[in-house]
Scaffold this motif. Structure first.
Motif, PDB file in Angstrom:
ATOM      1  N   SER A 148     -17.587  16.864  20.457  1.00 46.95           N
ATOM      2  CA  SER A 148     -19.067  16.929  20.244  1.00 46.95           C
ATOM      3  C   SER A 148     -19.389  16.040  19.239  1.00 46.95           C
ATOM      4  O   SER A 148     -20.597  15.996  18.992  1.00 46.95           O
ATOM      5  CB  SER A 148     -19.648  18.372  20.441  1.00 46.95           C
ATOM      6  N   HIS A 149     -18.595  15.675  18.232  1.00 43.61           N
ATOM      7  CA  HIS A 149     -19.105  14.812  16.996  1.00 43.61           C
ATOM      8  C   HIS A 149     -19.412  13.445  17.643  1.00 43.61           C
ATOM      9  O   HIS A 149     -19.028  12.935  18.458  1.00 43.61           O
ATOM     10  CB  HIS A 149     -17.927  14.912  16.007  1.00 43.61           C
ATOM     11  N   LEU A 150     -20.310  12.976  16.598  1.00 38.97           N
ATOM     12  CA  LEU A 150     -20.726  11.608  16.868  1.00 38.97           C
ATOM     13  C   LEU A 150     -19.782  10.747  15.972  1.00 38.97           C
ATOM     14  O   LEU A 150     -19.483  11.230  14.662  1.00 38.97           O
ATOM     15  CB  LEU A 150     -22.156  11.348  16.517  1.00 38.97           C
ATOM     16  N   ASN A 151     -19.525   9.415  16.174  1.00 38.76           N
ATOM     17  CA  ASN A 151     -18.877   8.531  15.152  1.00 38.76           C
ATOM     18  C   ASN A 151     -19.754   8.026  14.315  1.00 38.76           C
ATOM     19  O   ASN A 151     -20.921   7.864  14.600  1.00 38.76           O
ATOM     20  CB  ASN A 151     -18.355   7.514  16.062  1.00 38.76           C
ATOM     21  N   GLY A 152     -19.200   7.614  13.156  1.00 36.69           N
ATOM     22  CA  GLY A 152     -20.170   7.216  12.137  1.00 36.69           C
ATOM     23  C   GLY A 152     -20.202   5.721  12.459  1.00 36.69           C
ATOM     24  O   GLY A 152     -19.186   5.172  12.835  1.00 36.69           O
ATOM     25  N   THR A 153     -21.488   5.028  12.317  1.00 39.49           N
ATOM     26  CA  THR A 153     -21.474   3.836  12.609  1.00 39.49           C
ATOM     27  C   THR A 153     -21.379   2.891  11.524  1.00 39.49           C
ATOM     28  O   THR A 153     -20.968   1.702  11.609  1.00 39.49           O
ATOM     29  CB  THR A 153     -22.784   3.561  13.019  1.00 39.49           C
ATOM     30  N   LEU A 154     -21.505   3.258  10.286  1.00 33.70           N
ATOM     31  CA  LEU A 154     -21.351   2.466   9.268  1.00 33.70           C
ATOM     32  C   LEU A 154     -19.877   2.641   8.559  1.00 33.70           C
ATOM     33  O   LEU A 154     -19.544   3.721   8.052  1.00 33.70           O
ATOM     34  CB  LEU A 154     -22.359   3.187   8.065  1.00 33.70           C
ATOM     35  N   LYS A 155     -19.531   1.451   8.561  1.00 37.98           N
ATOM     36  CA  LYS A 155     -17.962   1.374   8.127  1.00 37.98           C
ATOM     37  C   LYS A 155     -17.941   1.453   6.684  1.00 37.98           C
ATOM     38  O   LYS A 155     -18.748   1.305   5.987  1.00 37.98           O
ATOM     39  CB  LYS A 155     -17.279   0.135   8.346  1.00 37.98           C
ATOM     40  N   ALA A 156     -16.925   2.048   6.189  1.00 40.62           N
ATOM     41  CA  ALA A 156     -16.527   2.211   4.879  1.00 40.62           C
ATOM     42  C   ALA A 156     -16.572   0.805   3.972  1.00 40.62           C
ATOM     43  O   ALA A 156     -16.102  -0.265   4.441  1.00 40.62           O
ATOM     44  CB  ALA A 156     -15.270   2.801   4.580  1.00 40.62           C
ATOM     45  N   GLY A 157     -17.214   0.614   3.139  1.00 39.64           N
ATOM     46  CA  GLY A 157     -17.557  -0.548   2.243  1.00 39.64           C
ATOM     47  C   GLY A 157     -18.543  -1.392   2.620  1.00 39.64           C
ATOM     48  O   GLY A 157     -18.805  -2.641   2.334  1.00 39.64           O
ATOM     49  N   SER A 158     -19.204  -1.257   3.819  1.00 40.30           N
ATOM     50  CA  SER A 158     -20.290  -2.080   4.500  1.00 40.30           C
ATOM     51  C   SER A 158     -21.502  -1.848   4.050  1.00 40.30           C
ATOM     52  O   SER A 158     -21.519  -0.581   3.450  1.00 40.30           O
ATOM     53  CB  SER A 158     -20.157  -2.157   6.018  1.00 40.30           C
ATOM     54  N   MET A 159     -22.190  -2.577   3.945  1.00 37.54           N
ATOM     55  CA  MET A 159     -23.771  -2.212   3.379  1.00 37.54           C
ATOM     56  C   MET A 159     -24.834  -2.729   4.491  1.00 37.54           C
ATOM     57  O   MET A 159     -24.506  -3.700   5.260  1.00 37.54           O
ATOM     58  CB  MET A 159     -23.916  -2.841   2.160  1.00 37.54           C
ATOM     59  N   ALA A 160     -25.793  -2.036   4.314  1.00 32.75           N
ATOM     60  CA  ALA A 160     -26.846  -2.216   5.444  1.00 32.75           C
ATOM     61  C   ALA A 160     -27.716  -3.691   4.768  1.00 32.75           C
ATOM     62  O   ALA A 160     -27.881  -3.700   3.649  1.00 32.75           O
ATOM     63  CB  ALA A 160     -27.862  -1.274   5.334  1.00 32.75           C
TER      64      ALA A 160
END
Lengths: 135, 136
Positions: free
Chosen positions: B67-79
């Motif tokens: 039931s967990h959601l996957n994180g969309t922001l990868k490590a080291g990436s920035m918006a």
């Protein structure tokens, strides 16, 4: 990819500047075009305006031609009694085209075109640097 | 540090991505140089210190239950978000504040910065190549 998008955006800029140059060319070519029949209005100067449009595929602000309109200012009246189109008082109506402002417009279009070309050039060299990483 | 993706590599990738994005924003500005009412846009300045710390330490969200959601922001990436540029010094009568000279300067700056990270990256991969025993 961002750099490819850049090229698309700049090419939309190139396209509108071409449209602008087309309008300027029409105006200059027709700067002496009087009406065909007596009483008919001469050529009316055309104007062009731009708008920015969101490209839904890339989310980028492209540029588009909004409208090619006409300049509603008064025609130039010249006293030429010998002219076949002259009215009863001897006046002929000439188009409301001012060749100096058309020249300026043309120069500006050219500069903007060059600016967009430079952006494409710069993006291209960035892309080729990335590709050369593979070598 | 992750062996598959060293922090330096992640940072250089982030830098190149930022520069490519900035190029896109600047291209929009230049394409719209004659659009009435258009306001120049600019990316937020790249914070290298923050990027370095996030490249080293940021953890990705992990799915441990269905039931967990996957994180969309990868490590080291920035918006990367473009904002209105508040530092332009000229506005035309048609309410357009793109200054061509300014934008061209930024474009060449972006190109140079991109070249910097791409040549760094090349040197870095050269080290790996050397270790792997190829002659290049």
């Amino acid at each position: 990819m961002d750099l490819i998008d850049t090229i698309h955006i700049s090419s939309s800029g190139l396209k509108v500047q071409q449209d602008r140059l087309k309008v300027v060319a029409q105006n200059i070519a027709n700067s002496e075009s009087v009406g065909n029949r007596e009483g008919q209005a001469p050529y009316r100067r055309k104007t062009i305006s731009f708008k920015n449009a969101l490209d839904k595929e890339t989310g980028a602000q492209m540029v588009q031609t909004k409208k090619v309109g006409v300049d509603k200012s008064d025609f130039v009246k010249k006293y030429e009694p010998a002219h076949p189109q002259a009215d009863a008082q001897g006046y002929v109506l000439y188009p409301n085209v001012n060749s100096i402002s058309e020249m300026m417009d043309m120069r500006e279009a050219r500069r903007s075109y060059e600016a967009n070309l430079n952006v494409i050039e710069s993006s291209k060299s960035m892309l080729s640097q990335t590709i050369s990483l593979l070598r | 540090m992750d062996l598959k993706e060293p922090a330096l590599n992640t940072m250089m990738k982030g830098h190149m991505k930022y520069m490519a994005n900035r190029q896109k924003v600047l291209a929009q500005n230049i394409a719209n140089i004659d659009t009435p009412g258009y306001k120049a846009r600019e990316l937020k300045k790249l914070d290298f210190g923050k990027m370095a710390s996030s490249a080293n330490s940021q953890l990705e969200m992990r799915v441990t239950a269905p039931s967990h959601l996957n994180g969309t922001l990868k490590a080291g990436s920035m918006a990367l978000k473009s904002d209105k540029d508040r530092n332009t010094f000229e506005t035309t009568p048609t309410e357009n504040n793109v200054v061509l000279e300014d934008q061209m300067g930024k474009i060449s700056d972006t190109g140079a910065q991109y070249q910097l990270s791409s040549s760094l990256m090349r040197k870095f991969t050269g080290l790996y190549r050397k270790a792997a025993g190829s002659n290049q």
